[in-house]
Design an enzyme around this catalytic site. Structure first.
Site, mmCIF file in Angstrom:
data_model
loop_
_atom_site.group_PDB
_atom_site.id
_atom_site.type_symbol
_atom_site.label_atom_id
_atom_site.label_comp_id
_atom_site.label_asym_id
_atom_site.label_seq_id
_atom_site.Cartn_x
_atom_site.Cartn_y
_atom_site.Cartn_z
ATOM 1 C CB SER A 253 -3.800 -0.046 15.527
ATOM 2 O OG SER A 253 -2.620 0.377 16.169
ATOM 3 C CE LYS A 254 -2.813 -1.975 8.037
ATOM 4 N NZ LYS A 254 -2.754 -1.602 6.638
ATOM 5 N NE ARG A 255 -1.251 4.793 13.413
ATOM 6 C CZ ARG A 255 -2.210 5.171 14.259
ATOM 7 N NH1 ARG A 255 -1.912 5.625 15.459
ATOM 8 N NH2 ARG A 255 -3.476 5.086 13.913
#
Ligand code: GLU
Length: 480
Positions: A253-255
């Site tokens: 995920s980007k996070r």
């Protein structure tokens, strides 16, 4: 097959990450395979997170990967505009139509009320669907709420007791009962559409034939199909591609800092390596060859061969694939691209043909070109920085280094043959051979015990530099 039209529809909220790039690539390959159109649509209605600058970054990354689009930002087509922020009026009109046909209604619930009701339902063990409290308001009640200045969004009426069934190209038959979702917002109180509403309208108006996107959107398909039906649009085909997991087997995920294409690009990965690797995240060709050019990928690609199970993003594998491409392309293909990663000191010292040769020697198994910074160290002129092991090699070898300096000095023509001859001659003269002969020479010249072919290093570095460096080593050895 009808004229294929597929789209990649990113929200421009940052650099293109691996997941987005893979989705874009599958769409692009599918379009190119079938001579269709690849459309780029910016889903930029999240005004806080989207910006023109981020869009530029994303377009640049796509262009670098070679995923050229036939319609989209900077490439006008017949179905534009291609930024959702420029299509607000279209969504408003369709929302209006649904209101008139009583397929949607205005909702005046405040975010606080919605949150409270959501929590209550969860506590009661019920799915947190909207309870429909604004569905049956009378004209008077609506007017009162408007007069009170309450926020007004528009909700779509989900008809009960029905289901949507479609055949996903990758996942097979999928069936969703309507009651999975409650009446959902299509237009927010700020006038902006929600993702499902805008995406369904755009896919229909842009005449998208195949919606190819990440599996995380599978359940959104239910809402989108309801919108298609309510507006009388035909359905496209769907293909939901499996997730990409990190090495810890959780979703990238980007996070969590999912790798993005810009990082790979800046590290100097050849684009063919990245594209080849991304294509294999979920797809494989009928035969087992894992190293394919972009043209080969286009020829082989099919959605039917995309697996249903998730794939794992594995940097080691990426590096292997990438190194195969470097090896295949060699200096002829990659020298120009790699040049920025060759240290300035070497560029000052060597001619272009010599730099190309250095590149050829060190790039044999190189996955990305920023490695050139360290891998070209053996070609730096002058006395090298030394590893501890290399320093040990100098000890008591003063005579050997002077002998090397003399022998190289009497080389007529400076070529590999003469260099190898000189090394042999020193071996005879000093009574050493094998490792005892080569290791000290390598240590003295490069400061390390391992590295590329020694005779090539000697030849490319040149007579003057080699002799100077050996004399320096002899001096050092004498002091030890
Ligand atoms: N904007 C959505 C995303 O970034 C697009 C999803 C879709 O392809 O429908 O994931």
């Amino acid at each position: 097959m009808q004229d294929v039209r597929v789209r990649f529809a990113p929200s421009p909220t940052g650099f293109l990450h691996v997941g987005g790039a893979r989705t874009a690539l599958f769409n692009w390959l599918f379009a190119r395979r079938h001579g269709g159109a690849f459309i780029l649509r910016m889903e930029n209605t999240d005004i806080e997170r989207s910006s023109g600058e981020r869009e530029d970054d994303m377009l640049e990354d796509l262009a670098w990967l070679g995923l050229d689009w036939d319609e989209g930002p900077r490439k006008d087509g017949d179905f534009g505009p291609y930024r959702q922020s420029e299509r607000i009026e279209i969504y408003r009109q369709y929302a209006e139509q649904l209101l008139e046909e009583e397929k949607a209604y205005p909702c005046f619930c405040t975010p606080e009320e919605l949150e409270r009701k959501r929590k209550e339902r969860i506590e009661e063990g019920r799915p947190p669907r909207y309870d429909g409290s604004c569905r049956n308001l009378t004209g008077k009640e609506r007017a009162k709420r408007r007069a009170d200045g309450r926020p007004e969004s528009i909700r779509f009426i989900v008809t009960e007791g029905e289901k949507k069934r479609f055949s996903d190209i990758i996942r097979g038959e999928v069936e969703f009962p309507h009651h999975m979702v409650g009446d959902f917002v299509i237009l927010r109180s700020n006038g902006l559409p929600t993702y499902n509403f805008a995406a369904a309208i755009d896919d229909a108006l842009m005449k998208i034939t195949h919606v190819v996107r990440g599996e995380e959107h599978l359940s959104n398909t239910l809402r989108q199909l309801m919108i298609y039906d309510a507006l009388g649009f035909g359905w496209p085909a769907f293909a939901h591609i499996p997730l990409i997991l990190g090495s810890d087997r959780t979703k990238l995920s980007k996070r969590k800092g999912a790798p993005n294409i810009r990082d790979f690009r800046e590290r100097g990965y050849p684009r063919e390596g990245i594209v080849n690797y991304l294509a294999f995240l979920g797809w494989s060709p009928p035969d087992r060859d894992e190293i394919l050019s972009v043209e080969e990928l286009v020829r082989e690609f099919s959605l039917e061969r995309v697996s249903e199970s998730p794939s794992i993003f594995d940097v080691e594998k990426l590096n292997w694939v990438s190194a195969q491409h470097t090896r295949r392309g060699g200096a002829a293909r990659y020298f120009e691209e790699a040049l920025p990663y060759i240290p300035g000191e070497l560029k000052d010292r060597y001619r272009q043909d010599e730099l190309r040769e250095i590149f050829d020697i060190v790039s044999e198994n190189m996955p990305f070109f920023s490695r050139l910074m360290e891998e070209t160290v053996f070609f730096r002129p002058g006395p090298p920085g030394m590893t501890g092991e290399a320093v040990q090699m100098l000890k008591r070898r003063e005579g050997l280094f002077s002998a090397f300096a003399d022998a190289f000095g009497s080389c007529g023509e400076w070529n590999t043959e003469c260099i190898r001859g000189a090394i042999k001659e020193v071996g005879k003269r000093c009574g050493v051979k094998g490792k005892e002969l080569y290791m000290p020479l390598r240590a003295a010249l490069t400061g390390a015990l391992h590295g590329p072919d020694l005779a090539s290093i000697v030849r490319i570095r040149g007579k003057k530099d080699v002799i100077g460096t050996l004399k320096h080593a002899a001096g050092e050895a004498a002091r030890m």
